[in-house]
Design a protein around this motif. Structure first.
Motif, short mmCIF file in Angstrom:
data_model
loop_
_atom_site.label_atom_id
_atom_site.label_comp_id
_atom_site.label_asym_id
_atom_site.label_seq_id
_atom_site.Cartn_x
_atom_site.Cartn_y
_atom_site.Cartn_z
N PRO A 46 -5.62 -3.33 -2.63
CA PRO A 46 -6.49 -2.59 -2.22
C PRO A 46 -7.91 -1.30 -2.34
O PRO A 46 -8.26 -1.16 -4.04
CB PRO A 46 -6.11 -1.65 -1.69
CG PRO A 46 -4.95 -1.63 -2.39
CD PRO A 46 -4.41 -2.26 -2.92
N THR B 78 -7.92 1.67 -4.53
CA THR B 78 -6.35 2.01 -5.46
C THR B 78 -6.05 1.39 -6.75
O THR B 78 -6.23 -0.11 -7.06
CB THR B 78 -5.86 0.91 -4.35
OG1 THR B 78 -5.99 1.55 -3.05
CG2 THR B 78 -4.06 1.71 -4.71
N LEU C 60 0.51 -0.94 -0.14
CA LEU C 60 0.38 0.18 -0.43
C LEU C 60 0.84 1.35 0.04
O LEU C 60 0.62 2.29 0.11
CB LEU C 60 -1.15 0.02 1.17
CG LEU C 60 -2.27 -1.10 1.48
CD1 LEU C 60 -2.73 -1.24 2.44
CD2 LEU C 60 -3.50 -1.18 0.06
#
Length: 400
Positions: free
Chosen positions: A383, A386, A214
């Protein structure tokens, strides 16, 4: 009358002496001067004593299968998986109809990455009427690794009904969510797993990996720090820390942690590869050569290893050794164009057609199937919300 008075005085004297003695004993008891206090053994010492006792019983052929099983459990708890596997195999050889034995062997196989063997043992334990949260968590974990989410969820639901506060169950739930793309919910469950079982090392590792993917490197470092404080002798944690700093382009620090990983585990081939790759990026060809030489001893069949060693020798000006290793590489892989180009350059210099100081400055492409550097890996986590997320390129290095 005089006799009565005498007896009465004797009784008073005895009562006085008894009271004094009792008071003295009570005082001694309070001060722990007569009865030694009970000393609780540390877990490590208790395990050492238990291992000695169990080994003695095994040597005397007393309840051999049971004592092998008990000793295997201690080894498993201490993360000495090879010893645990040896003992539980002996227990099963002695008695092959005990579900607990197959469950423990399944857990050992899960830890060492033998997923198919772990599944076979877990299913055998279930067939032997073994029904416990540990078994259902193990089966759920195995199925999530195999991307069989429906089966994994079925066993996980059953496990959480039986043991709603088992950290391992929350770890498996977190992994299921991660594999299905829900990173935030995954992290919440992994955090719950750590709270319930602070020794669940994979929960720290997976949290670190997710935060790194991330691009939240601060949180990745925070979880990695927590893990290293609790498991200071785990080489994989230092390797993961090196990966974080490499993603941050802090190369010198990354090298420090990769080297720390190899100092703890001298057979950590992937760490040696990363050291060599980063050294080449910094034109530290001698350091890269040393790393690749150690790697080839660990894994002689590592893809392109002979080419990498040849490349380092070439950059260091040793055409004799470069030619030797380029030749090894082309013998193993005749289609390796980079090795063929390397041989051509060496021959050109031998014939005086290139200046001796000329060495290639073009990129070295390395395309290979990487070693597995942790017991559980998430192939790709996307995610929610994203897009265009940068992919970790640590497994496909492009060396300057």
């Amino acid at each position: 009358m005089k006799k009565c008075r005498f007896l009465f005085c004797v009784l008073i004297l005895l009562a006085t002496l008894s009271g004094s003695i009792l008071q003295s004993c009570q005082s001694d008891a309070r001060n722990a001067t007569r009865i030694p206090p009970t000393v609780k053994k540390a877990k490590k010492q208790w395990q050492e004593d238990a291992l000695l006792s169990l080994t003695d019983l095994i040597n005397r052929n007393t309840d051999t299968d049971l004592n092998y099983f008990k000793r295997a459990r201690i080894y498993f708890d201490r993360e000495q998986y090879s010893l645990a596997l040896e003992d539980i195999n002996e227990a099963i050889n002695e008695k092959d109809n005990v579900g607990e034995y197959f469950l423990l062997r399944g857990k050992v196989n899960r830890e060492i990455g033998e997923i198919d063997n772990a599944l076979e043992d877990a299913e055998r334990a279930e067939a032997l009427q073994q029904s416990s949260p540990d078994l259902y968590i193990l089966l759920a974990d195995i199925f999530q690794v195999k991307n069989k989410f429906r089966e994994a969820n079925k066993y996980l639901v059953q496990a959480m009904k039986m043991a709603p506060y088992d950290g391992s169950a929350y770890y498996v739930k977190g992994m299921l969510l991660a594999r299905q793309g829900d990173s935030l919910a995954s992290l919440a469950n992994l955090n719950s797993a750590i709270s319930m079982n602070p020794r669940l090392i994979r929960a720290y590792q997976q949290s670190t990996i997710i935060y790194r993917k991330l691009l939240n490197f601060n949180q990745a470092l925070a979880f990695n720090n927590k893990a290293i404080k609790r498991f200071p002798n785990n080489a994989e944690l230092y390797f993961e820390r090196g990966d974080i700093y490499k993603n941050l382009s802090i190369i010198d620090t990354a090298l420090v942690y990769y080297q720390k990983a190899t100092s703890i585990n001298p057979k950590f081939g992937e760490a040696f590869f990363q050291i060599g790759a980063l050294e080449i990026k910094q034109r530290g060809y001698y350091g890269a050569l040393l790393a690749f030489q150690k790697l080839i001893l660990i894994d002689p069949n590592h893809p392109q290893i002979n080419y990498l060693i040849a490349y380092c020798y070439e950059k260091l000006g040793n055409d004799v050794k470069a030619k030797e290793y380029f030749t090894y590489e082309t013998a193993k892989n005749p289609a390796d164009q980079m090795a063929l180009n390397g041989l051509w350059r060496v021959k050109q210099r031998e014939n005086g057609r290139l200046f001796p100081s000329y060495y290639p400055e073009d990129d070295v492409e390395i395309d290979y199937k990487t070693l597995d550097s942790s017991r559980v890996k998430i192939d790709m986590i996307k995610p929610r919300g994203t897009t265009n997320m940068r992919i970790d390129s640590s497994r496909n290095a492009k060396i300057q």
